[in-house]
Design a protein around this motif. Structure first.
Motif, mmCIF file in Angstrom:
data_model
loop_
_atom_site.group_PDB
_atom_site.id
_atom_site.type_symbol
_atom_site.label_atom_id
_atom_site.label_comp_id
_atom_site.label_asym_id
_atom_site.label_seq_id
_atom_site.Cartn_x
_atom_site.Cartn_y
_atom_site.Cartn_z
ATOM 1 N N UNK A 95 -34.502 -7.660 16.341
ATOM 2 C CA UNK A 95 -34.152 -7.001 15.075
ATOM 3 C C UNK A 95 -35.336 -6.229 14.509
ATOM 4 N N UNK A 96 -36.524 -6.814 14.622
ATOM 5 C CA UNK A 96 -37.733 -6.179 14.068
ATOM 6 C C UNK A 96 -38.092 -4.891 14.804
ATOM 7 N N UNK A 97 -37.542 -4.699 15.996
ATOM 8 C CA UNK A 97 -37.836 -3.493 16.772
ATOM 9 C C UNK A 97 -36.977 -2.298 16.341
ATOM 10 N N UNK A 98 -35.924 -2.572 15.570
ATOM 11 C CA UNK A 98 -35.038 -1.497 15.128
ATOM 12 C C UNK A 98 -35.557 -0.880 13.835
ATOM 13 N N UNK A 99 -35.403 0.440 13.720
ATOM 14 C CA UNK A 99 -35.709 1.086 12.452
ATOM 15 C C UNK A 99 -34.493 0.915 11.533
ATOM 16 N N UNK A 100 -34.600 1.401 10.319
ATOM 17 C CA UNK A 100 -33.526 1.228 9.340
ATOM 18 C C UNK A 100 -32.197 1.795 9.843
ATOM 19 N N UNK A 101 -32.258 2.962 10.467
ATOM 20 C CA UNK A 101 -31.049 3.593 11.006
ATOM 21 C C UNK A 101 -30.405 2.723 12.081
ATOM 22 N N UNK A 102 -31.213 2.166 12.961
ATOM 23 C CA UNK A 102 -30.701 1.303 14.020
ATOM 24 C C UNK A 102 -30.060 0.049 13.464
ATOM 25 N N UNK A 103 -30.688 -0.526 12.456
ATOM 26 C CA UNK A 103 -30.128 -1.727 11.827
ATOM 27 C C UNK A 103 -28.790 -1.423 11.168
ATOM 28 N N UNK A 104 -28.710 -0.274 10.497
ATOM 29 C CA UNK A 104 -27.444 0.117 9.860
ATOM 30 C C UNK A 104 -26.349 0.311 10.898
ATOM 31 N N UNK A 105 -26.699 0.898 12.041
ATOM 32 C CA UNK A 105 -25.711 1.091 13.099
ATOM 33 C C UNK A 105 -25.206 -0.243 13.637
ATOM 34 N N UNK A 106 -26.111 -1.181 13.869
ATOM 35 C CA UNK A 106 -25.717 -2.500 14.364
ATOM 36 C C UNK A 106 -24.818 -3.191 13.342
ATOM 37 N N UNK A 107 -25.207 -3.157 12.073
ATOM 38 C CA UNK A 107 -24.405 -3.798 11.033
ATOM 39 C C UNK A 107 -23.020 -3.164 10.926
ATOM 40 N N UNK A 108 -22.944 -1.833 11.029
ATOM 41 C CA UNK A 108 -21.653 -1.148 10.967
ATOM 42 C C UNK A 108 -20.789 -1.542 12.164
ATOM 43 N N UNK A 109 -21.389 -1.637 13.327
ATOM 44 C CA UNK A 109 -20.650 -2.040 14.527
ATOM 45 C C UNK A 109 -20.075 -3.444 14.349
ATOM 46 N N UNK A 110 -20.875 -4.360 13.846
ATOM 47 C CA UNK A 110 -20.416 -5.742 13.649
ATOM 48 C C UNK A 110 -19.315 -5.793 12.599
ATOM 49 N N UNK A 111 -19.490 -5.044 11.499
ATOM 50 C CA UNK A 111 -18.425 -4.999 10.481
ATOM 51 C C UNK A 111 -17.122 -4.489 11.103
ATOM 52 N N UNK A 112 -17.225 -3.470 11.962
ATOM 53 C CA UNK A 112 -16.045 -2.944 12.638
ATOM 54 C C UNK A 112 -15.372 -3.984 13.516
ATOM 55 N N UNK A 113 -16.165 -4.743 14.243
ATOM 56 C CA UNK A 113 -15.594 -5.804 15.080
ATOM 57 C C UNK A 113 -14.906 -6.868 14.241
ATOM 58 N N UNK A 114 -15.539 -7.240 13.135
ATOM 59 C CA UNK A 114 -14.972 -8.279 12.286
ATOM 60 C C UNK A 114 -13.712 -7.808 11.565
ATOM 61 N N UNK A 115 -13.589 -6.508 11.339
ATOM 62 C CA UNK A 115 -12.437 -5.967 10.625
ATOM 63 C C UNK A 115 -11.222 -5.789 11.532
ATOM 64 N N UNK A 116 -11.423 -5.798 12.842
ATOM 65 C CA UNK A 116 -10.304 -5.613 13.767
ATOM 66 C C UNK A 116 -9.343 -6.780 13.661
ATOM 67 N N UNK A 117 -8.038 -6.482 13.662
ATOM 68 C CA UNK A 117 -7.071 -7.587 13.627
ATOM 69 C C UNK A 117 -7.107 -8.349 14.945
#
Length: 132
Positions: A95-117
């Motif tokens: 996680x510490x190797x990611x910049x802010x943009x990378x962290x936001x992308x990972x978080x958005x991806x996870x939110x997308x997975x969690x939102x899938x029915x």
């Protein structure tokens, strides 16, 4: 009483438990899975058949890479419960190797997975009609 090598191997198992898998802790320690497993299990010397020990320098490098104080690996922590609160708040490996943009992308991806029915049981890609 445990010798220093037994204590260090036990503490490597605690790190493995803390990180969730041998691969995760090996990555966090910047070593291969085979290197980690050999240290954790005390790979046998081919000449003597005895388990190899860990050099002091290696132990200090592991302390540092795991974010533990110097000498942590040398103290028997096996009787102490694992702190599940700090474990759950720990950042994922890398996680510490990611910049802010990378962290936001990972978080958005996870939110997308969690939102899938959730799919109905038995549904697979092969069961869906194809547009041939």
């Amino acid at each position: 009483m445990k010798d220093i090598d037994e204590i260090r191997r036990t503490n490597l198992r605690l790190l493995e438990e803390e990180y969730g898998s041998p691969t995760s802790v090996a990555n966090a320690l910047s070593m291969s899975l085979a290197q980690f497993a050999n240290l954790r299990d005390g790979a046998k010397d081919s000449k003597t058949g005895k388990k190899r020990g860990m050099r002091k320098e290696t132990a200090r490098r592991i302390d540092s890479a795991a974010g533990k104080p110097d000498g942590w690996l040398d103290v028997d922590h096996s009787a102490q419960p694992i702190d599940n609160v700090s474990k759950s708040k720990r950042e994922p490996a890398g996680w510490e190797k990611l910049d802010e943009s990378g962290r936001l992308q990972v978080e958005a991806f996870i939110r997308g997975l969690l939102a899938r029915p959730l799919s109905k049981s038995g549904d697979t890609d092969d069961d869906r009609p194809r547009g041939d």
